[in-house]
Motif scaffolding. Structure first.
Motif, mmCIF file in Angstrom:
data_model
loop_
_atom_site.group_PDB
_atom_site.id
_atom_site.type_symbol
_atom_site.label_atom_id
_atom_site.label_comp_id
_atom_site.label_asym_id
_atom_site.label_seq_id
_atom_site.Cartn_x
_atom_site.Cartn_y
_atom_site.Cartn_z
ATOM 1 N N ASP A 70 -11.995 -2.608 -0.816
ATOM 2 C CA ASP A 70 -12.633 -1.818 -1.848
ATOM 3 C C ASP A 70 -12.285 -0.359 -1.604
ATOM 4 N N VAL A 71 -12.422 0.454 -2.624
ATOM 5 C CA VAL A 71 -12.068 1.870 -2.538
ATOM 6 C C VAL A 71 -13.332 2.658 -2.208
ATOM 7 N N VAL A 72 -13.265 3.470 -1.145
ATOM 8 C CA VAL A 72 -14.436 4.259 -0.763
ATOM 9 C C VAL A 72 -14.299 5.727 -1.168
ATOM 10 N N PHE A 73 -13.061 6.190 -1.394
ATOM 11 C CA PHE A 73 -12.851 7.577 -1.803
ATOM 12 C C PHE A 73 -11.467 7.682 -2.441
ATOM 13 N N ASP A 74 -11.396 8.206 -3.668
ATOM 14 C CA ASP A 74 -10.114 8.249 -4.365
ATOM 15 C C ASP A 74 -9.811 9.622 -4.946
ATOM 16 N N LEU A 95 0.829 -1.195 0.000
ATOM 17 C CA LEU A 95 0.000 0.000 0.000
ATOM 18 C C LEU A 95 0.872 1.257 0.000
ATOM 19 N N ASN A 96 0.262 2.381 -0.325
ATOM 20 C CA ASN A 96 0.982 3.645 -0.452
ATOM 21 C C ASN A 96 0.928 4.413 0.864
ATOM 22 N N MET A 97 1.879 4.127 1.746
ATOM 23 C CA MET A 97 2.031 4.811 3.029
ATOM 24 C C MET A 97 0.745 4.747 3.867
ATOM 25 N N PRO A 98 0.282 3.552 4.214
ATOM 26 C CA PRO A 98 -0.987 3.401 4.944
ATOM 27 C C PRO A 98 -0.847 3.660 6.442
ATOM 28 N N SER A 99 -0.469 4.858 6.786
ATOM 29 C CA SER A 99 -0.218 5.195 8.183
ATOM 30 C C SER A 99 -1.494 5.278 9.006
ATOM 31 N N GLY A 100 -2.569 5.845 8.433
ATOM 32 C CA GLY A 100 -3.784 6.098 9.180
ATOM 33 C C GLY A 100 -4.825 5.010 9.011
ATOM 34 N N ILE A 101 -5.442 4.581 10.117
ATOM 35 C CA ILE A 101 -6.482 3.550 10.063
ATOM 36 C C ILE A 101 -7.572 3.892 11.082
ATOM 37 N N ALA A 102 -8.785 3.407 10.836
ATOM 38 C CA ALA A 102 -9.894 3.605 11.767
ATOM 39 C C ALA A 102 -10.914 2.506 11.570
ATOM 40 N N LEU A 103 -11.661 2.201 12.631
ATOM 41 C CA LEU A 103 -12.728 1.205 12.586
ATOM 42 C C LEU A 103 -14.081 1.891 12.717
ATOM 43 N N LYS A 104 -15.038 1.429 11.912
ATOM 44 C CA LYS A 104 -16.415 1.916 12.014
ATOM 45 C C LYS A 104 -17.365 0.792 11.632
ATOM 46 N N ASP A 105 -18.246 0.452 12.545
ATOM 47 C CA ASP A 105 -19.252 -0.592 12.296
ATOM 48 C C ASP A 105 -18.630 -1.900 11.806
ATOM 49 N N GLY A 106 -17.466 -2.215 12.341
ATOM 50 C CA GLY A 106 -16.794 -3.462 11.988
ATOM 51 C C GLY A 106 -15.948 -3.401 10.742
ATOM 52 N N ASP A 107 -15.992 -2.278 10.015
ATOM 53 C CA ASP A 107 -15.186 -2.114 8.802
ATOM 54 C C ASP A 107 -13.887 -1.392 9.156
ATOM 55 N N LEU A 108 -12.792 -1.828 8.541
ATOM 56 C CA LEU A 108 -11.491 -1.194 8.744
ATOM 57 C C LEU A 108 -11.204 -0.260 7.586
ATOM 58 N N TYR A 109 -11.042 1.027 7.890
ATOM 59 C CA TYR A 109 -10.703 2.035 6.889
ATOM 60 C C TYR A 109 -9.212 2.326 6.970
ATOM 61 N N VAL A 110 -8.577 2.392 5.808
ATOM 62 C CA VAL A 110 -7.141 2.621 5.732
ATOM 63 C C VAL A 110 -6.883 3.790 4.783
ATOM 64 N N TRP A 128 1.163 11.100 4.079
ATOM 65 C CA TRP A 128 0.652 10.043 4.961
ATOM 66 C C TRP A 128 -0.346 10.661 5.939
ATOM 67 N N LYS A 129 -1.219 9.837 6.473
ATOM 68 C CA LYS A 129 -2.376 10.383 7.172
ATOM 69 C C LYS A 129 -2.659 9.707 8.510
ATOM 70 N N TYR A 130 -3.686 10.206 9.146
ATOM 71 C CA TYR A 130 -4.234 9.704 10.404
ATOM 72 C C TYR A 130 -5.744 9.742 10.212
ATOM 73 N N LEU A 131 -6.455 8.824 10.826
ATOM 74 C CA LEU A 131 -7.904 8.781 10.650
ATOM 75 C C LEU A 131 -8.617 8.688 11.995
ATOM 76 N N THR A 132 -9.815 9.218 12.038
ATOM 77 C CA THR A 132 -10.724 8.939 13.145
ATOM 78 C C THR A 132 -12.146 9.102 12.625
ATOM 79 N N PHE A 176 -11.790 -2.466 4.393
ATOM 80 C CA PHE A 176 -11.878 -3.919 4.512
ATOM 81 C C PHE A 176 -13.147 -4.205 5.314
ATOM 82 N N LYS A 177 -14.190 -4.674 4.638
ATOM 83 C CA LYS A 177 -15.480 -4.872 5.284
ATOM 84 C C LYS A 177 -15.426 -6.002 6.313
ATOM 85 N N GLN A 178 -16.064 -5.749 7.437
ATOM 86 C CA GLN A 178 -16.177 -6.736 8.518
ATOM 87 C C GLN A 178 -14.860 -7.490 8.705
ATOM 88 N N ILE A 179 -13.844 -6.725 9.009
ATOM 89 C CA ILE A 179 -12.480 -7.242 9.010
ATOM 90 C C ILE A 179 -12.290 -8.392 9.993
#
Length: 369
Positions: free
Chosen positions: A130-134, A93-108, A144-148, A117-120
């Motif tokens: 799958d890609v949710v925003f590009d 992946l391209n510098m996947p520094s930031g991650i967050a969980l929501k409703d069982g899905d892992l966002y990177v 590189w990023k951070y997520l919440t 990654f659905k229901q990880i």
């Protein structure tokens, strides 16, 4: 006559430096210092370039990286505070520094897109992304990023500036909010050079974030920052004002520090605050509830190193009233042993601290006995 070096000499020298670095990292736990009553131990070792962490409801700890391009899942099956299984969720992946969980899905967060990654937890053996925003910029400098996840359920995404110092651009230097249903993308804060750490206050619901000050202005200016968003769209100064007090020598002409939002706390220059976290648990003393932990990654653009520690910011009535070391020992006599990157919390109230230099995650627990 210019001296020529053989490739084998350079390779051997590089190998020696690498082995030395690995030896330093392996010795770090015995050097780490926490206040009386607290204990620091390894939660996991050999987690390459560990950065932001997200803790699932089942206790699985997901870890992003920056240089490694990987996401891992760490599982502590017997709940003894030590991960006994490490699973590679994704690589390349391209510098996947930031991650967050929501409703069982892992966002990177990659540099240019957000993947999911659905229901990880149910699909660790065969995760599918799958890609949710590009529609994010593809610049790797501060990319590189951070997520919440916001209280409203939106994904909070920063976009750092592609420079040390450059003109303001609405695509960069901001914190954005992404509505995962409509894909509406809106600005939360402006004038943010490079934040890779933020959290919502558990009581007030306000977003607090760290910001890394610009380089090449000397050892002691400008300050790094801890900021608080009181109103959507506030401007925090970059590239005109740094730390609420320093006008930029190039972009600050004709500007006033009073035109921009002051930081909640101006930090020492170059300490590089990354992940921040409000303590929500019950294990630590009651006085620690809702207080802010700050991972200072440490300086590079300074003649003598600063940072390399986790700090505790005491907050009363929305104001920072104290700032003191909580976890130290990552650097001594200009030698680096580790670099804290992010803070997360387990369900038992213990804290996790990632270290992208020593490739480790530490667990801090408390026992008043």
């Amino acid at each position: 006559m210019k001296k020529q070096y053989k490739l084998t000499t350079i390779t051997s020298a590089f190998a020696a430096v690498l082995l030395s670095s690995q030896a330093l990292a392996s010795d770090i736990l015995s050097r780490l210092v926490v206040p009386d009553g607290y204990k620091v131990s390894y939660f996991a070792k050999d987690v390459e370039n560990a950065r932001q962490m997200a803790v699932g409801k089942d206790g699985t700890v997901y870890v992003g990286s920056r240089k490694a391009g990987k996401v891992h899942a760490l599982i502590d099956n017997n709940r003894d505070g030590i991960a006994d299984k490490k699973i590679l969720v994704a690589e390349g992946l391209n510098m996947p520094s930031g991650i967050a969980l929501k409703d069982g899905d892992l966002y990177v967060a990659e540099v240019e897109r957000i993947i999911r990654f659905k229901q990880i937890a149910k699909n660790l053996k065969a995760p599918v992304k799958d890609v949710v925003f590009d529609d994010l910029p593809d610049k790797r400098h501060h990319g590189w990023k951070y997520l919440t996840v916001s209280p409203e359920g939106e994904l909070i995404i920063p976009v750092g500036v592609p420079c040390n110092i450059c003109a303001e651009d609405p695509k960069f230097g901001r914190i954005f909010s992404l509505n995962l249903e409509t894909k509406a993308f809106s600005t939360v804060a402006k004038g943010v050079r490079n934040t890779v750490g933020f959290d919502y206050h558990p009581v007030t619901g306000k977003l607090w974030f760290s910001d890394n000050g610009r380089d090449m202005m000397g050892d002691d200016i400008p300050p790094c920052e801890i900021n608080r968003v009181d109103e959507i769209g506030q401007h925090f100064g970059f590239p005109y004002v740094h730390g609420g007090s320093v006008l930029d020598p190039e972009f600050g002409k004709g500007k006033s520090v009073t035109d921009y939002t002051m930081p909640a706390l101006a930090l020492q220059a170059h300490v590089a605050p990354l992940g921040i976290h409000f303590y929500r648990g019950e294990q630590f003393p009651k006085a620690m509830k809702n207080q802010l932990f700050v991972a200072e990654h440490g300086s590079w653009n300074r003649s003598k190193k600063v940072g390399y520690r986790v700090m505790l910011a005491t907050i009363e009535n929305d104001q920072i009233t104290g700032y003191q070391p909580f976890l130290s020992g990552f650097m001594e006599n200009e030698t680096t042993y580790g670099r804290p990157a992010a803070v997360a919390e387990l369900s038992d109230g213990s804290l996790l601290v990632s270290d992208d230099y020593a490739n480790a995650i530490y667990r801090i627990s408390y026992n008043n006995k």
